[in-house]
Design a protein around this motif. Structure first.
Motif, PDB file in Angstrom:
ATOM      1  N   MET A   3       0.841  -1.180   0.000  1.00 34.72           N
ATOM      2  CA  MET A   3       0.000   0.000   0.000  1.00 34.72           C
ATOM      3  C   MET A   3       0.889   1.247   0.000  1.00 34.72           C
ATOM      4  N   THR A   4       0.611   2.168  -0.875  1.00 34.57           N
ATOM      5  CA  THR A   4       1.375   3.403  -0.984  1.00 34.57           C
ATOM      6  C   THR A   4       0.859   4.424   0.016  1.00 34.57           C
ATOM      7  N   GLU A   5       1.784   4.968   0.768  1.00 33.12           N
ATOM      8  CA  GLU A   5       1.421   5.990   1.749  1.00 33.12           C
ATOM      9  C   GLU A   5       1.322   7.347   1.058  1.00 33.12           C
ATOM     10  N   ILE A   6       0.241   8.052   1.281  1.00 31.76           N
ATOM     11  CA  ILE A   6       0.069   9.391   0.724  1.00 31.76           C
ATOM     12  C   ILE A   6       0.529  10.393   1.775  1.00 31.76           C
ATOM     13  N   LEU A   7       1.562  11.146   1.409  1.00 30.24           N
ATOM     14  CA  LEU A   7       2.113  12.127   2.338  1.00 30.24           C
ATOM     15  C   LEU A   7       1.387  13.458   2.178  1.00 30.24           C
ATOM     16  N   PRO A   8       1.228  14.181   3.286  1.00 30.49           N
ATOM     17  CA  PRO A   8       0.592  15.498   3.181  1.00 30.49           C
ATOM     18  C   PRO A   8       1.504  16.461   2.422  1.00 30.49           C
ATOM     19  N   ALA A   9       0.891  17.441   1.792  1.00 29.60           N
ATOM     20  CA  ALA A   9       1.677  18.476   1.114  1.00 29.60           C
ATOM     21  C   ALA A   9       2.489  19.233   2.157  1.00 29.60           C
ATOM     22  N   ARG A  10       3.732  19.525   1.823  1.00 25.67           N
ATOM     23  CA  ARG A  10       4.619  20.232   2.741  1.00 25.67           C
ATOM     24  C   ARG A  10       5.334  21.363   2.008  1.00 25.67           C
ATOM     25  N   PRO A  11       5.764  22.369   2.762  1.00 28.76           N
ATOM     26  CA  PRO A  11       6.550  23.445   2.140  1.00 28.76           C
ATOM     27  C   PRO A  11       7.864  22.906   1.587  1.00 28.76           C
ATOM     28  N   VAL A  12       8.374  23.575   0.578  1.00 27.26           N
ATOM     29  CA  VAL A  12       9.643  23.235  -0.048  1.00 27.26           C
ATOM     30  C   VAL A  12      10.693  24.207   0.480  1.00 27.26           C
ATOM     31  N   LEU A  13      11.876  23.683   0.817  1.00 29.08           N
ATOM     32  CA  LEU A  13      12.963  24.520   1.311  1.00 29.08           C
ATOM     33  C   LEU A  13      13.840  24.975   0.154  1.00 29.08           C
ATOM     34  N   GLY A  14      14.026  26.281   0.071  1.00 35.92           N
ATOM     35  CA  GLY A  14      14.899  26.852  -0.938  1.00 35.92           C
ATOM     36  C   GLY A  14      15.894  27.798  -0.291  1.00 35.92           C
ATOM     37  N   ALA A  15      16.955  28.097  -1.014  1.00 35.04           N
ATOM     38  CA  ALA A  15      17.968  29.038  -0.534  1.00 35.04           C
ATOM     39  C   ALA A  15      18.228  30.053  -1.637  1.00 35.04           C
ATOM     40  N   ILE A  16      18.367  31.307  -1.247  1.00 35.25           N
ATOM     41  CA  ILE A  16      18.715  32.360  -2.195  1.00 35.25           C
ATOM     42  C   ILE A  16      20.007  33.028  -1.741  1.00 35.25           C
ATOM     43  N   ALA A  17      20.824  33.404  -2.728  1.00 34.88           N
ATOM     44  CA  ALA A  17      22.120  34.024  -2.451  1.00 34.88           C
ATOM     45  C   ALA A  17      21.988  35.540  -2.552  1.00 34.88           C
ATOM     46  N   ILE A  18      22.308  36.224  -1.462  1.00 34.57           N
ATOM     47  CA  ILE A  18      22.285  37.674  -1.433  1.00 34.57           C
ATOM     48  C   ILE A  18      23.740  38.134  -1.450  1.00 34.57           C
ATOM     49  N   VAL A  19      24.224  38.463  -2.644  1.00 36.64           N
ATOM     50  CA  VAL A  19      25.615  38.901  -2.802  1.00 36.64           C
ATOM     51  C   VAL A  19      25.622  40.421  -2.819  1.00 36.64           C
ATOM     52  N   TYR A  20      26.146  40.995  -1.760  1.00 37.80           N
ATOM     53  CA  TYR A  20      26.255  42.457  -1.638  1.00 37.80           C
ATOM     54  C   TYR A  20      27.718  42.836  -1.828  1.00 37.80           C
ATOM     55  N   HIS A  21      27.963  43.756  -2.794  1.00 42.03           N
ATOM     56  CA  HIS A  21      29.333  44.168  -3.094  1.00 42.03           C
ATOM     57  C   HIS A  21      29.287  45.567  -3.703  1.00 42.03           C
ATOM     58  N   GLN A  22      30.036  46.492  -3.136  1.00 39.75           N
ATOM     59  CA  GLN A  22      30.124  47.873  -3.642  1.00 39.75           C
ATOM     60  C   GLN A  22      28.730  48.490  -3.825  1.00 39.75           C
ATOM     61  N   ASP A  23      27.901  48.301  -2.813  1.00 43.31           N
ATOM     62  CA  ASP A  23      26.545  48.860  -2.757  1.00 43.31           C
ATOM     63  C   ASP A  23      25.621  48.345  -3.862  1.00 43.31           C
ATOM     64  N   GLN A  24      25.906  47.147  -4.349  1.00 49.70           N
ATOM     65  CA  GLN A  24      25.069  46.497  -5.356  1.00 49.70           C
ATOM     66  C   GLN A  24      24.782  45.061  -4.941  1.00 49.70           C
ATOM     67  N   VAL A  25      23.739  44.492  -5.539  1.00 49.45           N
ATOM     68  CA  VAL A  25      23.408  43.076  -5.358  1.00 49.45           C
ATOM     69  C   VAL A  25      23.233  42.437  -6.729  1.00 49.45           C
ATOM     70  N   ILE A  26      23.420  41.127  -6.778  1.00 51.83           N
ATOM     71  CA  ILE A  26      23.185  40.399  -8.023  1.00 51.83           C
ATOM     72  C   ILE A  26      21.730  39.954  -8.056  1.00 51.83           C
ATOM     73  N   LEU A  27      21.046  40.292  -9.154  1.00 46.62           N
ATOM     74  CA  LEU A  27      19.685  39.826  -9.381  1.00 46.62           C
ATOM     75  C   LEU A  27      19.627  39.124 -10.732  1.00 46.62           C
ATOM     76  N   VAL A  28      18.674  38.206 -10.850  1.00 37.46           N
ATOM     77  CA  VAL A  28      18.431  37.520 -12.115  1.00 37.46           C
ATOM     78  C   VAL A  28      16.979  37.738 -12.512  1.00 37.46           C
ATOM     79  N   GLN A  29      16.758  37.818 -13.809  1.00 39.62           N
ATOM     80  CA  GLN A  29      15.398  37.889 -14.321  1.00 39.62           C
ATOM     81  C   GLN A  29      14.983  36.459 -14.672  1.00 39.62           C
ATOM     82  N   ARG A  30      13.955  35.976 -13.998  1.00 38.52           N
ATOM     83  CA  ARG A  30      13.503  34.594 -14.150  1.00 38.52           C
ATOM     84  C   ARG A  30      12.971  34.328 -15.564  1.00 38.52           C
TER      85      ARG A  30
END
Length: 150
Positions: free
Chosen positions: A1-28
Motif C-alpha cells: 500500500m502506498t502511503e500518501i504524504l501530506p503536502a509540505r513546504p519546499v525549502l529553498g535558498a537564495i544568495a544575497i551577494v552584496y558588493h560595492q553597494d550592489q546586489v546580483i539579481l536575475v530575471q527569471r
C-alpha cells in the motif's frame, strides 16, 4: 500500500551577494515569476545546508563565486490559486554572501543576470519579486554594520 504524504513546504535558498553597494539579481525565465527579478537561488538538496545550496545555485545561475557568510532572513512564499487556496509553499532562506569572483551571466533558466544598485531598487522600473528590495537593504545594513565593527 502506498502511503500518501501530506503536502509540505519546499525549502529553498537564495544568495544575497552584496558588493560595492550592489546586489546580483536575475530575471527569471520560467515559472514561478517568469520575467520578474529576484535573487539567484533554488532548492536545497538532501544532505546540503542552505549555505551550501545558496552558493551552488548562485554559481549555477550566474557563474559568480561567493562565500556564504551567514543566514540573513527567511521568506515565506505561498502560491495561491484564483480562490486563494495555497497550491505551493516555499520557505526561502536568504544567505548573505561575500563576492569572490566572476561576472553575472545568465544560465539557461534566466533571461538576464546583473549587478544592480541597492539604492532606488524599488524605483528602478523592474518587476521585483516580493521582498527583494527589503532583503537587499537588509544585506547592505548587515554588511555595513559588520565593516564598522572591523
Amino acid at each position: 500500500m502506498t502511503e500518501i504524504l501530506p503536502a509540505r513546504p519546499v525549502l529553498g535558498a537564495i544568495a544575497i551577494v552584496y558588493h560595492q553597494d550592489q546586489v546580483i539579481l536575475v530575471q527569471r525565465k520560467t515559472q514561478p515569476n517568469a520575467g520578474w527579478w529576484g535573487f539567484p537561488g533554488g532548492h536545497v538538496e538532501m544532505g546540503e545546508t542552505a549555505l551550501q545550496a545558496a552558493t551552488r545555485e548562485l554559481y549555477e545561475e550566474t557563474g559568480v563565486q561567493a562565500r556564504a557568510i551567514d543566514y540573513l532572513t527567511n521568506i515565506d512564499v505561498m502560491l495561491r490559486d484564483g480562490e486563494g487556496a495555497v497550491q505551493k509553499q516555499y520557505l526561502l532562506t536568504a544567505v548573505l554572501c561575500a563576492y569572490e569572483s566572476g561576472s553575472p551571466v545568465p544560465a539557461d533558466d534566466a533571461l538576464q543576470a546583473c549587478w544592480l544598485p541597492v539604492e532606488g531598487l524599488e524605483d528602478s522600473g523592474l518587476e521585483l519579486i516580493d521582498q527583494v528590495a527589503e532583503v537587499a537593504r537588509l544585506a547592505r545594513h548587515t554588511m555595513r554594520k559588520a565593516s564598522d565593527k572591523a
